[in-house]
Enzyme design. Structure first.
Site, short mmCIF file in Angstrom:
data_model
loop_
_atom_site.label_atom_id
_atom_site.label_comp_id
_atom_site.label_asym_id
_atom_site.label_seq_id
_atom_site.Cartn_x
_atom_site.Cartn_y
_atom_site.Cartn_z
N SER A 1 0.83 -1.16 0.00
CA SER A 1 -0.01 -0.22 -0.01
C SER A 1 0.80 1.27 -0.04
O SER A 1 1.98 1.24 0.93
CB SER A 1 -0.68 -0.22 1.32
N ASN B 1 9.12 8.93 3.96
CA ASN B 1 8.05 9.58 3.51
C ASN B 1 7.05 10.26 4.58
O ASN B 1 7.08 9.29 5.68
CB ASN B 1 7.28 8.71 2.36
N ALA B 2 6.49 11.02 4.15
CA ALA B 2 5.54 11.81 5.22
C ALA B 2 4.40 12.30 4.15
O ALA B 2 4.05 13.30 4.45
CB ALA B 2 6.00 12.84 6.04
N GLY C 1 1.24 11.37 4.54
CA GLY C 1 -0.04 11.45 5.31
C GLY C 1 -1.13 11.00 4.79
O GLY C 1 -2.09 11.74 4.91
N ASN D 1 -6.45 -1.55 1.59
CA ASN D 1 -5.70 -1.01 2.61
C ASN D 1 -6.68 0.16 3.53
O ASN D 1 -7.05 0.89 2.65
CB ASN D 1 -4.53 -0.73 2.32
N CYS E 1 -1.85 4.50 12.60
CA CYS E 1 -2.47 5.89 12.60
C CYS E 1 -2.57 6.31 13.90
O CYS E 1 -3.00 5.49 14.75
CB CYS E 1 -3.51 6.33 11.85
N ASN F 1 5.13 -1.82 8.92
CA ASN F 1 4.79 -0.50 8.38
C ASN F 1 6.26 0.11 8.75
O ASN F 1 7.31 -0.72 9.27
CB ASN F 1 3.86 0.08 9.26
N GLY G 1 7.39 -2.75 -1.42
CA GLY G 1 6.93 -1.16 -1.11
C GLY G 1 7.99 -0.55 -1.84
O GLY G 1 7.71 -0.02 -3.15
#
Lengths: 302, 243
Positions: free
Chosen positions: A20, A68-69, A71, A99, A130, A192, A265
């Site tokens: 994802s 990475n951000a 968001g 996802n 999250c 993650n 990924g």
């Protein structure tokens, strides 16, 4: 040479699944190759409402990986159902992994219930990394009871296999995995991203607008592999392993640690053909290591 | 988009920290001025996105500025070196909207993608004007090459060491144009938007993960929704930009 595996009751032709956030909603990669070649793919993290995500810069490079951000930028679950899934249907005939992210139990329940009705969805992968807006920003995935709560709530609204995607930012990953299994999870996926930072020497400030970002790529592979190994000893449900996978050898390594399937990924971002290459390489690498049937090596390192 | 291996045929310094690299190979995916390529470099995880200065079906010319380790490594590559490159990325400039007297405005490392656009527009018989903006004379490149396309060239430097002293906008406000195309640092783009009297197109730069639309690393908000600089851009029309 058998590359197919069974993931939570659904047979997939090979264990290679784009992760994802690195594969959009799939149809754009279909311009590069026939995505039916994949075992399946996990679509972009989807939330109840549309999200733009964080300000840019959202991406930074580091040794053997990236931060990475983004968001959780996504068009929201209704748009996914009305726009993205119909576009995907034209180019992908297999079940897709949906996802899902949320910021409250209600968010997760709503989004999963909406996706439960979608024929194209095979599995629901629930990202519990999250922050919980009702929990002082603490992530659902860093507390066994919160992780179990999300799992229980989601399981009540869907008949599709639920795979809980774990955060590595915990002291005892096996304990969280067990809590999810006890709460009814059909599978576990991990890891993650790890939380990282980069500082720009010219501006003397964090490079990412969000200050911190998730670390992925080969840099995280040993951590991911260790966690898959630990979770395999703690649960009896299937595990989807991920973290820095870039080759067919990496796939086999994760399967030996205990993964039934793997997600690829960051490698998709630097090599858009990474997954078909890995799939093409699998038979000869299996032959090299004397493997006739991939299913037989799951957890083989224990 | 195409993934291909390109061979460096030349790589030389043309101005302060600025290099011109020519590459041979299958460049058929590059079809529009303003597109970019994304180059894999040994020892660096992410590719380096570089705008295309000029192209044919079997070659590209890149002009790039050394800003960090990746571009420093590029500057050391010798003819014969082979690079894995994703070609034909991004939308590029729409030349159909130019009108008869298009104005091109380039600042520093934003100048190169305007070169193939200038060639294309002058070949269509348009009266092309281009303003080249640099900080100082040491950084100047391309003046002669743009002149050879048939475009009318205006050179500016902030310190006045070459051309007109001042900013590109100081020249732009005196010109009569039908449309504009620009690329350069963000403050320059904002300033151009501030004084432009026609519609136009802006090429943006952003840190990218993939360069082909997968990671959402370079998203921006526009009047028509969220766009990815790498795929829906890098060129956006003036009317859609949210500054």
């Amino acid at each position: 040479m058998v590359t197919s595996v069974e993931l939570c009751g659904i047979k997939i032709d090979n264990p290679v699944i784009p992760a994802s956030g690195t594969f959009g909603y799939g149809y754009e990669f279909a311009e590069f190759y026939d995505i039916n070649k994949l075992g399946t793919f996990s679509f972009k993290g989807t939330t109840r409402e549309p999200r733009f995500g964080n300000e840019t810069p959202r991406i930074a490079e580091c040794a053997s990986g990236m931060l990475n951000a983004v968001g959780l930028q996504n068009p929201g679950v209704e748009s996914v159902i009305n726009n993205e899934l119909p576009k995907l249907k034209n180019v992908f005939s297999k079940p897709v992994m949906a996802n899902v992210s949320g910021f409250s139990i209600e968010d997760y329940v709503y989004t999963c219930a909406r996706l439960d009705g979608q024929e194209q969805v095979g599995w629901i992968e629930v990202n519990i990394s999250c922050p919980n807006v009702h929990g002082a920003g603490m992530s659902f995935g860093t507390d066994a009871e919160s992780a179990a709560q999300v799992t229980r709530a989601v399981k009540e609204v869907t008949d599709k296999p639920v795979i809980i995607k774990l955060s590595p930012k915990v002291t005892n990953i096996a304990r969280i995995a067990s809590a999810c299994e006890d709460a009814g999870a059909d599978g576990i996926s991990l890891i993650n991203t790890l939380l990282g930072m980069k500082i720009d020497l010219k501006t003397r400030r964090p490079l990412l607008a969000n200050k911190t970002g998730g670390l992925s790529g080969p840099a995280v592979k040993p951590v991911a592999l260790r966690m898959v190994y630990q979770v395999f000893e703690a649960v009896s449900i299937p595990i989807v392993g991920m973290g820095g996978i870039a080759s067919a050898e990496d796939v086999i390594e994760f399967m030996l640690a205990g993964a039934t399937a793997v997600e690829v990924g960051a490698q998709n971002l630097i090599d858009p053909y990474a997954c078909p290459r890995i799939i093409d390489d699998l038979p000869q690498i299996m032959q090299k290591y004397g493997i006739d049937d991939l299913s037989e090596i799951i957890g083989g390192a224990h | 988009m195409n993934e291909t291996v390109l061979r460096v045929t030349s790589n030389k310094k043309i101005a302060l920290n600025t290099y011109l690299m020519k590459l041979d190979g299958d460049c058929s995916a590059v079809t529009v001025p303003g597109q970019f390529v994304n180059i894999s470099l040994s020892g660096f995880y992410l590719r380096r996105p570089i705008s295309v200065c000029d192209y044919t079906s079997d070659s590209v010319t890149l002009i790039y500025k050394v800003v960090g380790g990746g571009t420093a490594l590029m500057s050391e590559l010798q003819p014969g070196a082979k690079l894995n490159v994703l070609t034909g990325l991004g939308n590029g400039y729409d030349d159909t909207l130019s009108g008869g007297r298009p104005l091109l405005v380039g600042g520093g490392a934003g100048v190169p993608p305007l070169y193939s656009l200038a060639k294309k527009l002058t070949a269509q018989g348009k009266k092309v004007m281009i303003i080249l903006g640099f900080n100082t004379a040491d950084e100047v490149f391309g003046e002669e090459e743009f002149r050879e396309t048939g475009a009318e060239v205006f050179l500016t430097t902030v310190d006045g060491s070459a051309g007109t002293k001042g900013f590109v906008t100081d020249v732009m406000k005196e010109l009569d144009y039908t449309y504009f195309y620009t690329c350069g640092p963000m403050p320059m783009l904002r300033a151009v938007d501030g004084i432009a009297v026609t519609d136009g197109q802006f090429s943006f730069e952003e840190r990218m993960g993939c360069g082909f639309g997968a990671c959402m690393g370079c998203s921006c908000k526009t009047k028509y929704g969220y766009k990815r600089i790498c795929r829906d851009g890098p060129v956006l029309k003036r009317e859609e930009i949210v500054w």
